[in-house]
Design a protein around this motif. Structure first.
Motif, short mmCIF file in Angstrom:
data_model
loop_
_atom_site.label_atom_id
_atom_site.label_comp_id
_atom_site.label_asym_id
_atom_site.label_seq_id
_atom_site.Cartn_x
_atom_site.Cartn_y
_atom_site.Cartn_z
N LEU A 1 0.83 -1.20 0.00
CA LEU A 1 0.00 0.00 0.00
C LEU A 1 0.87 1.25 0.00
CD1 LEU A 1 -2.88 1.27 0.31
CD2 LEU A 1 -2.45 1.28 2.76
N ARG A 2 1.84 1.28 0.93
CA ARG A 2 2.62 2.51 1.08
C ARG A 2 3.57 2.73 -0.09
NH1 ARG A 2 3.56 2.35 7.58
NH2 ARG A 2 1.36 2.70 8.08
N ASN A 3 3.97 1.65 -0.75
CA ASN A 3 4.81 1.83 -1.93
C ASN A 3 4.01 2.39 -3.09
OD1 ASN A 3 7.40 1.26 -1.15
ND2 ASN A 3 7.09 -0.95 -1.32
N SER A 4 2.70 2.14 -3.09
CA SER A 4 1.88 2.64 -4.19
C SER A 4 1.35 4.03 -3.90
CB SER A 4 0.70 1.71 -4.43
OG SER A 4 1.15 0.40 -4.53
N VAL A 5 1.31 4.38 -2.62
CA VAL A 5 0.83 5.71 -2.24
C VAL A 5 2.02 6.50 -1.72
CG1 VAL A 5 -0.80 7.00 -0.85
CG2 VAL A 5 -1.36 4.68 -1.56
N ALA B 1 9.86 11.23 -3.40
CA ALA B 1 8.57 10.53 -3.47
C ALA B 1 8.30 10.03 -4.89
CB ALA B 1 7.45 11.44 -3.00
N LEU B 2 8.71 10.83 -5.89
CA LEU B 2 8.45 10.45 -7.28
C LEU B 2 9.18 9.17 -7.65
CD1 LEU B 2 8.53 13.87 -9.15
CD2 LEU B 2 6.56 12.46 -8.57
N LEU B 3 10.37 8.98 -7.06
CA LEU B 3 11.17 7.80 -7.39
C LEU B 3 10.46 6.51 -7.03
CD1 LEU B 3 14.75 9.02 -6.56
CD2 LEU B 3 14.01 7.97 -8.70
N LYS B 4 9.46 6.60 -6.19
CA LYS B 4 8.71 5.39 -5.84
C LYS B 4 7.79 4.96 -6.97
CE LYS B 4 6.87 5.02 -1.55
NZ LYS B 4 6.33 5.46 -0.26
N LYS B 5 7.65 5.81 -7.98
CA LYS B 5 6.72 5.55 -9.09
C LYS B 5 5.37 5.11 -8.55
CE LYS B 5 10.38 4.50 -12.31
NZ LYS B 5 11.47 4.36 -11.30
N PRO B 6 4.76 5.97 -7.80
CA PRO B 6 3.53 5.59 -7.09
C PRO B 6 2.30 5.65 -7.99
CG PRO B 6 4.05 7.85 -6.63
CD PRO B 6 5.12 7.37 -7.56
N LYS B 7 1.24 4.99 -7.57
CA LYS B 7 -0.04 5.11 -8.27
C LYS B 7 -0.80 6.33 -7.75
CE LYS B 7 -0.77 0.58 -10.10
NZ LYS B 7 0.42 -0.17 -9.63
N ILE B 8 -0.51 6.66 -6.51
CA ILE B 8 -1.14 7.85 -5.92
C ILE B 8 -0.03 8.72 -5.33
CG2 ILE B 8 -2.70 8.69 -4.12
CD1 ILE B 8 -4.12 5.95 -4.32
N LEU B 9 -0.06 10.00 -5.63
CA LEU B 9 0.94 10.91 -5.08
C LEU B 9 0.22 11.97 -4.25
CD1 LEU B 9 3.91 11.99 -5.07
CD2 LEU B 9 3.25 13.42 -7.01
N LEU C 1 3.04 12.39 -15.41
CA LEU C 1 2.47 11.38 -14.53
C LEU C 1 0.95 11.38 -14.66
CD1 LEU C 1 5.33 12.06 -13.03
CD2 LEU C 1 4.24 10.90 -11.14
N ALA C 2 0.53 11.30 -15.91
CA ALA C 2 -0.90 11.44 -16.17
C ALA C 2 -1.71 10.33 -15.51
CB ALA C 2 -1.15 11.44 -17.68
N ASP C 3 -1.15 9.13 -15.38
CA ASP C 3 -1.91 8.02 -14.82
C ASP C 3 -1.94 8.04 -13.29
OD1 ASP C 3 -2.19 7.24 -17.37
OD2 ASP C 3 -0.50 5.81 -17.31
N THR C 4 -1.06 8.83 -12.71
CA THR C 4 -0.98 8.85 -11.26
C THR C 4 -2.05 9.76 -10.68
OG1 THR C 4 1.39 8.58 -11.48
CG2 THR C 4 0.59 9.26 -9.32
N THR C 5 -2.73 9.26 -9.68
CA THR C 5 -3.68 10.11 -8.97
C THR C 5 -2.89 11.10 -8.14
OG1 THR C 5 -5.08 8.18 -8.77
CG2 THR C 5 -5.68 10.10 -7.44
N LYS C 6 -3.21 12.38 -8.24
CA LYS C 6 -2.43 13.38 -7.52
C LYS C 6 -3.34 14.14 -6.55
CE LYS C 6 -1.19 14.54 -11.68
NZ LYS C 6 -1.26 13.27 -12.40
N ILE C 7 -2.96 14.17 -5.32
CA ILE C 7 -3.74 14.93 -4.33
C ILE C 7 -2.84 16.02 -3.80
CG2 ILE C 7 -5.00 14.81 -2.16
CD1 ILE C 7 -5.60 11.94 -2.77
N ILE C 8 -3.27 17.24 -3.93
CA ILE C 8 -2.43 18.35 -3.52
C ILE C 8 -3.13 19.13 -2.41
CG2 ILE C 8 -1.31 20.49 -4.26
CD1 ILE C 8 -1.36 19.26 -7.15
N VAL C 9 -2.51 19.15 -1.24
CA VAL C 9 -3.04 19.95 -0.14
C VAL C 9 -2.26 21.25 -0.16
CG1 VAL C 9 -3.33 20.08 2.34
CG2 VAL C 9 -3.49 17.88 1.20
N ALA C 10 -2.95 22.37 -0.11
CA ALA C 10 -2.22 23.63 -0.21
C ALA C 10 -2.93 24.75 0.51
CB ALA C 10 -2.03 24.00 -1.68
#
Lengths: 582, 630
Positions: A407-411, A485-493, A518-527
């Motif tokens: 889980l954590r490797n994908s997120v 974090a990007l180096l993990k090639k995650p499914k969710i960032l 990273l079009a396929d990666t779900t991206k959540i940005i808190v700002a």
């Protein structure tokens, strides 16, 4: 507690057991020597028998050498066992901390974990060594010296029977009564350290408000309290010595008095008298030693308790058993009636009634005021905390059913309070992927807009990073953390306010690069900055732990009051800013 | 600090520190100390007499009685009775000296602690900036701990050992010259061997200290970053790295402790061997009747030899802790020897009012009006200058190191009531300028005038009382929220505290805390968010109500919406005051009267927002996001 601690002895069990055995050998020799000397005097010197003197003399030298051998060996094994025990304790605690969930870490707090791993371990180590060496030695010494005294002195030895209970009780009373005082004194000690700590880190505030004397008064007050407690405990301990000496001298006097009469009566020899005196010393020394051990154990009890606490803490979150799911299908996320509270208390929920559907590859922005639970919301996704109500699914599977590492490797999550470790830039980046090549690292850094400044460093990717990353600026640190974090090639960032120190232009470039590559990666940005999230597919407005609105920038601007307010607060003459970004 | 430059040999330093420590103790507890020495001498005498008594008993009472067959015990009972009296005195002396040592030891520790802390408060900010907080803390913990060991155990043990050695040696000489010579011979062996072991042990202890430092450092760093470790599933790697260091420590510890542990049995066994040899030799001498050696003398001598070896092994055991304690003591003295902040100012800040003739005069009550009380140059009197909050820099140069200037030719004017803002990258010198105004650091060149007075002439305490400062990293103190706000003005009433909290926008979140204003903060307010801490810090400055304020990134962690709410309070807080603002967020400083853009220690642009935007310079670039600030 003892059972829990003793599990950490492990491979040093042999040394831990061997030590007391060797000590026994040493003690037997120590006890034998006065007896042999007694014989030497009575049958050798008094009788003028030189042959006997040589023979016993030889035995005595042998006994001394054997005692030396045992003693030295015991010293070695004791050192090995105690150092090893300490090593294992540290290891066990450290390993357990590795399994801790965030909630466990929060509960103990970082400084407290550090103290347990350092100071407390060395306290317990000292006591442990004392126990395997002296705690065995003293009672054996006591018993065998007593035994020999009876052998040599016959009914003379009954004077011990009178003296020992008096001494034993006295020592026990002293040792047990100081415990309470010491405990209080150590609390004062903690308070004192807290004051120093606060003053050292807050010295600018102290000086600005000219509160030096105020702080000095505060410190002196605690210092004086501490002085009173430590003094009273130690004064009580000071009774040890006169008590012991008093007993010893009384016994001596009895031995002199009755012994002389018995010698004259023919019941005792001069050699016997001398041995008795030596045994008396041994008996009393071992009693004194016992009382010291007792005090020491009592003083390290608090440390042992704190270690046990850490060792027996069960992680709040663990991987499910064998049935764990080991593949994350895609980056979709679903929140179903999620509620969460840090204390587990449903009345003080930080987050409640969150329902949310995020498609794989979507970009989501989250905004909200201080304390609106933005970080809390995203931390639930990689299971840094577990929901207290409802459930969260990633890739259609409940997060609690995944193998935690999968889980954590994908997120991948870039934390708000992020940390770089001492080492090189490359070694920090490789946290994301152990086997990352320079090309992969460069690519990730380019996405995070970090490559440019890294290339400007003399050693490039091999440049040193100091502990805590203090030798790079805040913005650089944040970009390195994103690259990692990007180096993990995650499914969710998840980026939790991770570009706050990056200027708006670079911030925009990072987002653009992420959106394109990273079009396929779900991206959540808190700002906190609207500009960081306004092009997101959807923006979530959080307020006091609830979703206040969801929609695109334009929709929210039209419909959501909070969003509009935040937007306006950042727009004061900021039209040029938007112009520059577009 | 003469010791800083040259690196004296270990032995050299030890002696100096030891001497100083002893003087420190002696000057405060001299009387008690003398008493302790007397008591130690009495206990040693008792011990020696005890050893000698066996000889007297055998030679003067038992043997003659055995020979004569008489049963007259009066002589014997007198001897034993006399001994009993001596024992009683000895026991009392032992108790007295132990008690006195407690009060000397604990008293000294308290005095050292208090002196360190008091002195620390007087040190310049530079000291705190150049020493890590961990190392300053360790003076109060580790260094004082090792001192405790030394004062309460090592010093009395070494003293009593020395006295014992001298007395026992005399007693041995008195008993038998031949045997004494023999003892000296074997003693040389014992001292040699224990010295060898001791020095090995000391070396390994040093290595152990290093390894401990390494492991502790690792633990601190990793536990600090534990959340990151978990996010990256880095646990296994972290464990492996930890094991490596932990293993090394274990090895160093084993060696160090082995030597320390072996010392006692070695010295003990050598002592036993010596004991046996004395018995053999003494026996031979007694049989041959050489030098008038009697059986009683041999017996006494054997006991004496034990009392001779015991203190020697005691001293060798204490050696390690003495070395460590002296190292700690020298670090403590180094702190105490640090130069305190110099303060040559004589201008003070007083409450003031205008009297009937409209002249400014000093008064006791708070009037909201302040004046500088300046001594006249020509006579003994004073004149008063109203505090208005005008700050001027003239060509100020400054460097934290004399060879690295970070501020160049800074000239600025802050009129009373103006809001001045500083903008620039990290290291541009924004915070440095504010550090000069409150004299956390002193300028290298140029002039700073405060209401026309050279700020070097103003007493530091009074200067700082006139300035309120709110920093980015908020330091809160263990205590209630109320106490923390009141820190700004110790005499503030509850109403003033509430008003200040209200003004800072902190009241609403405080009301939501379980105990409101009486909520106890621990660990520097660890339970609060950074933004909440900043609000408290602003409230603290508000209650102090100073004429000039410095806000150094004071609202950086407050979100923009809350900041907007706070803004009103901030504006009313700033109204009528001279305010220096440093902020990352340009929206915070837009309404300043003057904005100064700093780059590498120089002011490169100055003007108000509109003017700077119109100039299209650096400020414009920053404002439009074309340039990075970190």
């Amino acid at each position: 507690m003892i059972k829990r601690l003793s599990q950490s002895v492990r491979e040093y069990k042999r040394d831990a057991i061997l030590t007391p055995v060797l000590v026994v050998g040493e003690v037997i020799m120590d006890v034998l020597i006065p007896m042999l000397i007694s014989n030497l005097i009575d049958y050798g010197i008094n009788a003028g028998n030189m042959n006997y003197i040589y023979r016993v003399g030889f035995q005595l030298v042998l006994a001394c050498l054997i005692s030396l051998f045992f003693g030295a060996m015991a010293g070695r094994t004791a050192a090995k066992a105690s150092a090893g025990f300490a090593k294992n304790l540290r290891q066990d605690m450290y390993y357990n901390v590795q399994n801790f969930a965030f909630s466990n870490i929060d509960k103990f707090s970082t400084p407290s974990i550090v103290t347990r791993l350092t100071t407390d371990v060395s306290n317990v180590q000292m006591s442990f060594q004392m126990i395997i060496r002296a705690a065995v030695r003293s009672p054996i010494m006591l018993v065998s010296a007593l035994f020999m005294a009876f052998q040599v002195g016959g009914r003379m030895a009954f004077v011990y029977i009178a003296a020992i209970p008096v001494l034993g009780l006295g020592l026990y009373w002293i040792a047990s009564s100081v415990y309470g005082i010491f405990k209080r004194a150590f609390q004062q000690y903690d308070r004192l350290n807290a004051v120093v700590q606060e003053n050292v880190s807050g010295i600018r505030v102290v000086k600005s408000y000219v509160r030096e004397n105020f702080e000095i008064e505060k410190f002196r007050g605690i210092s004086a309290d501490m002085n009173v407690d430590f003094s009273s405990a130690e004064k009580r301990l000071a009774l040890n010595m006169p008590l012991m000496q008093g007993c010893m001298y009384s016994v001596m006097l009895c031995i002199y008095w009755f012994g002389s009469r018995m010698i004259i009566g023919g019941e005792l020899t001069t050699g016997n008298l001398m041995s008795l005196v030596t045994y008396t010393m041994q008996v009393l020394m071992s009693l004194n030693m016992l009382s010291m051990i007792f005090v020491m154990i009592i003083m390290s009890r608090a440390s042992a308790e704190r270690i046990t606490e850490l060792l027996s803490e069960t992680p709040d979150i663990h991987s499910p058993a064998a049935t764990a799911v080991t593949e994350v299908r895609d980056g979709s996320i679903t929140f179903k009636k999620v509620g969460f509270s840090y204390s587990g208390n449903a009345e003080k929920e930080s987050l409640s009634g969150v329902d949310l559907e995020i498609r794989s590859g979507e970009t989501i922005g989250i905004i909200g005021g201080t304390g609106s639970a933005k970080s809390t919301l995203v931390q639930l996704i990689p299971r840094l905390y577990d929901v207290t109500e409802g459930n969260i699914e990633v890739g259609g599977v409940d997060v609690r059913e995944y193998d935690l590492e999968t889980l954590r490797n994908s997120v991948a999550m870039v934390l708000q309070k992020n940390v770089l470790f001492s080492g090189t830039i490359a070694s920090n980046l490789r946290w994301g992927d152990e086997n990352a090549t320079l090309e992969e690292m460069t690519e990730a850094c380019k996405h995070a807009q970090a490559d440019d400044f890294i290339q400007a460093f003399p050693d490039k990717y091999d440049s040193r990073i100091e502990q805590g990353g203090t030798n790079v600026s805040g913005g650089q640190k944040q970009r390195l953390c994103i690259a990692r974090a990007l180096l993990k090639k995650p499914k969710i960032l998840i980026l939790d306010d991770s570009t706050s120190a990056v200027d708006t232009k670079t911030d925009a470039m990072i987002r653009e690069s992420l959106a394109n590559d990273l079009a396929d990666t779900t991206k959540i940005i808190v700002a906190q900055r609207i500009s960081s999230i306004q092009e997101a597919d959807r923006i979530i407005v959080l307020d006091e732990g609830r979703i206040n609105g969801i929609g695109t920038h334009e929709e929210l601007l039209a419909s959501n009051e909070i969003y509009r307010e935040v937007f306006q607060s950042q727009q004061k003459g900021g039209d040029e800013e938007d112009a520059a970004n577009e | 600090m003469p010791q800083m430059n040259k690196k004296p040999g270990l032995k050299n330093l030890d002696k100096a520190t030891f001497g100083r420590l002893m003087r420190y103790i002696f000057s405060r507890h001299g009387g008690k100390f003398v008493l302790v020495v007397v008591c130690i001498i009495i206990t040693v005498v008792t011990n020696v007499a005890n050893s000698l008594f066996l000889s007297t008993l055998i030679d003067q009472h038992i043997s003659p009685m055995l020979a004569s067959g008489s049963a007259d015990f009066t002589g014997l009972s007198r001897a034993v009775g006399g001994m009993a009296m001596l024992y009683l005195v000895g026991v009392l002396a032992a108790y007295l000296y132990q008690r006195l040592m407690v009060s000397i030891g604990q008293g000294t520790l308290k005095e050292i602690r208090d002196e360190m802390f008091t002195h620390m408060q007087s040190l310049p900010i530079r000291y705190f900036d150049t020493h890590s907080h961990g190392s300053i803390m360790s003076h109060y913990t580790n260094d004082v701990d090792t001192l405790r060991q030394m004062i309460s155990q090592s010093i009395p043990q070494v003293f009593s050992a020395l006295i014992t050695i001298v007395m026992v040696f005399c007693a041995m000489l008195y008993t038998s010259v031949y045997l004494t010579m023999f003892v000296l011979l074997t003693l040389a062996v014992i001292v040699f061997v224990s010295g060898k072991i001791g020095s090995n042990s000391a070396r390994y202890f040093m290595r152990q200290q290093e390894a401990i430092g390494e492991v502790n450092g690792f633990i601190e760093e990793m536990i600090e970053g534990q959340k990151v470790v978990q996010v990256f599933c880095h646990e296994e790697q972290a464990k492996a790295d930890f094991n490596e260091k932990n293993e090394a420590l274990c090895e160093a510890m084993t060696s160090a402790n082995t030597f320390a542990n072996i010392l006692m049995p070695v010295v003990g066994s050598l002592g036993n061997l010596q004991y046996v040899l004395i018995a053999l030799l003494g026996g031979a001498l007694a049989i041959a009747g050489i030098g008038g050696t009697t059986l009683g003398a041999v017996a006494s001598f054997m006991t004496l030899s034990k009392s001779f070896n015991m203190p020697i092994s005691n001293v060798s055991q204490q050696l390690n802790s003495i070395v460590m304690a002296l190292a700690g003591a020298s670090r403590i003295f180094a702190l105490i020897d640090e130069q305190p902040e110099a303060d040559e100012g004589n201008v003070t800040l007083v409450n003031a009012k205008f009297d009937q003739e409209d002249a400014l005069t000093e008064c006791a009550e708070e009037t909201g009006l302040w004046a500088w009380k300046v001594p006249n140059k020509e006579d003994e009197g004073y004149h008063y200058v109203q505090l208005r909050g005008e700050v001027r820099f003239f060509d100020v140069d400054f460097g934290y190191n004399p060879d690295k200037i970070v501020l160049h030719d800074v000239t600025l004017y802050a009129e009373p009531g103006q809001k001045l803002a500083f903008v620039g990258a990290t290291g541009a010198g924004k915070t440095t300028i504010t550090n000069l105004i409150n004299r956390f650091y002193d300028i290298a060149d140029g002039k700073i005038r405060y209401d026309g007075i050279n700020i070097n002439k103003i007493k530091k305490a009074d200067l700082r009382r006139s300035l309120g400062i709110v920093l980015q990293d908020v330091s809160l103190f263990t205590g209630t929220i109320r106490e923390n706000i009141r820190y700004g003005k110790l005499t503030a009433t509850d109403e003033e505290v509430y008003a200040a909290a209200m003004l800072a926008g902190a009241d609403s979140f405080i009301q939501l805390l379980p105990d409101g204003y009486d909520t106890v903060l621990t660990g520097g307010g660890a339970g609060l968010s950074q933004g909440q801490r900043q609000l408290l810090s602003i409230a603290r400055a508000a209650v102090a109500d100073p004429p000039v304020m410095i806000l150094d990134e004071a609202t950086s962690s407050i979100d923009t919406r809350t900041e907007k709410i706070v803004q009103q309070g901030m504006d009313s807080l700033m109204y009528g005051r001279t305010v220096f603002v440093i902020a990352h967020r340009l929206s915070t400083i837009q309404n300043s009267d003057v904005i100064m853009v700093l780059e590498q220690g120089r002011i490169i642009e100055r003007g108000n927002h509109e003017r700077l935007i119109a100039e299209r310079g650096k400020y414009y670039q920053l404002y439009t996001g074309a340039f990075e600030l970190d």
